[in-house]
Design an enzyme around this catalytic site. Sequence first.
Site, PDB file in Angstrom:
ATOM      1  CE  LYS A  10      -2.979  -2.223   3.357  1.00 36.03           C
ATOM      2  NZ  LYS A  10      -3.438  -2.122   4.746  1.00 36.03           N
ATOM      3  CB  ILE A  55      10.858   3.667   1.839  1.00 30.31           C
ATOM      4  CG1 ILE A  55      12.206   3.986   2.496  1.00 30.31           C
ATOM      5  CG2 ILE A  55      10.096   2.615   2.631  1.00 30.31           C
ATOM      6  CD1 ILE A  55      12.070   4.741   3.812  1.00 30.31           C
ATOM      7  CB  VAL A  56      14.963   1.085  -1.419  1.00 32.94           C
ATOM      8  CG1 VAL A  56      15.818  -0.174  -1.502  1.00 32.94           C
ATOM      9  CG2 VAL A  56      14.194   1.301  -2.699  1.00 32.94           C
ATOM     10  CG  ASP A  57      14.936  -0.618   5.570  1.00 33.06           C
ATOM     11  OD1 ASP A  57      16.174  -0.626   5.698  1.00 33.06           O
ATOM     12  OD2 ASP A  57      14.178  -0.615   6.548  1.00 33.06           O
ATOM     13  CB  SER A  58      16.671  -4.938   3.812  1.00 31.69           C
ATOM     14  OG  SER A  58      15.512  -5.557   3.279  1.00 31.69           O
ATOM     15  N   GLY A  59      16.034  -3.809   0.767  1.00 29.09           N
ATOM     16  CA  GLY A  59      15.971  -4.160  -0.648  1.00 29.09           C
ATOM     17  C   GLY A  59      15.399  -5.548  -0.909  1.00 29.09           C
TER      18      GLY A  59
HETATM   19  P1  IMP Z   1      12.864  -3.683   2.373  1.00 30.97           P
HETATM   20  O1  IMP Z   1      12.348  -4.941   1.751  1.00 30.97           O
HETATM   21  O2  IMP Z   1      13.678  -3.928   3.617  1.00 30.97           O
HETATM   22  O3  IMP Z   1      13.616  -2.787   1.392  1.00 30.97           O
HETATM   23  O4  IMP Z   1      11.604  -2.877   2.919  1.00 30.97           O
HETATM   24  C1  IMP Z   1      10.741  -2.252   2.083  1.00 30.97           C
HETATM   25  C2  IMP Z   1       9.390  -2.048   2.715  1.00 30.97           C
HETATM   26  O5  IMP Z   1       9.468  -1.958   4.140  1.00 30.97           O
HETATM   27  C3  IMP Z   1       8.832  -0.734   2.239  1.00 30.97           C
HETATM   28  O6  IMP Z   1       8.057  -0.904   1.081  1.00 30.97           O
HETATM   29  C4  IMP Z   1       8.031  -0.287   3.421  1.00 30.97           C
HETATM   30  O7  IMP Z   1       6.715  -0.813   3.358  1.00 30.97           O
HETATM   31  C5  IMP Z   1       8.729  -0.874   4.617  1.00 30.97           C
HETATM   32  N1  IMP Z   1       9.656   0.120   5.228  1.00 30.97           N
HETATM   33  C6  IMP Z   1      10.989   0.097   5.233  1.00 30.97           C
HETATM   34  N2  IMP Z   1      11.502   1.161   5.887  1.00 30.97           N
HETATM   35  C7  IMP Z   1      10.440   1.882   6.314  1.00 30.97           C
HETATM   36  C8  IMP Z   1      10.288   3.119   7.050  1.00 30.97           C
HETATM   37  O8  IMP Z   1      11.253   3.814   7.445  1.00 30.97           O
HETATM   38  N3  IMP Z   1       9.018   3.525   7.287  1.00 30.97           N
HETATM   39  C9  IMP Z   1       7.919   2.841   6.859  1.00 30.97           C
HETATM   40  N4  IMP Z   1       8.012   1.695   6.152  1.00 30.97           N
HETATM   41  C10 IMP Z   1       9.260   1.209   5.899  1.00 30.97           C
END
Ligand code: IMP
Length: 185
Positions: free
Chosen positions: A53, A111-115
Amino acid sequence: MFAESEILSRTGGREVAEIAFDTETIAARVAELGREITHHYREGELLVVGLLKGSFIFMSDLVRAILRPHQVDFLVAASYGHGTTSSGSVRLLYDPETSLTGRHILLVEDIVDSGTTLNRLVRLLRERGPRSLEICALLHKRLAPQLELEPRFVGFDAPALFLVGYGLDHAEDFRHLPFIASLKV
Ligand code: IMP
Ligand code: MG
């Protein structure tokens, strides 16, 4: 800018630590991203796919800033397991109805966090034979050591904080905030 009282009214009294990106800053950057995307896709069919979402507000602003024809769809992904292995796959709870084959696909993420999420989706979407596949991320924490596909379009480099608002949630709260803020820890 918003008065403190208006922010607290929106959050039901829960305080956010600091506004990281305000409404005007986001709007200006989204307009620029729209121009970058418009110039990048000179020809061919473009399908902009928002990952739900989190991308819903960003998507609605972004597609109105893309000044060339395109279609819009969404996908909802659910990850299996807890990402401890590279064999993890992704299941689509909602799959784009439109065919991806032979079209330029622009995947839009909040947002890209761990990817992890993106890496799995990129592998899955590539199997569908798109003409090209690119990622547009509103925020990029630049923490991921190795991405399957580095986002070509990035709104902002984000601080390594937990951010909410403009679609981003904390346990489903705060998505509706018209700015991006860090949460108080
Ligand atoms: P990844 O797979 O670790 O890159 O995380 C991506 C998903 O985690 C994003 O699409 C967000 O839904 C959620 N996410 C990661 N970091 C944040 C943050 O700082 N705030 C809110 N949602 C986050
Ligand atoms: Mg989320």
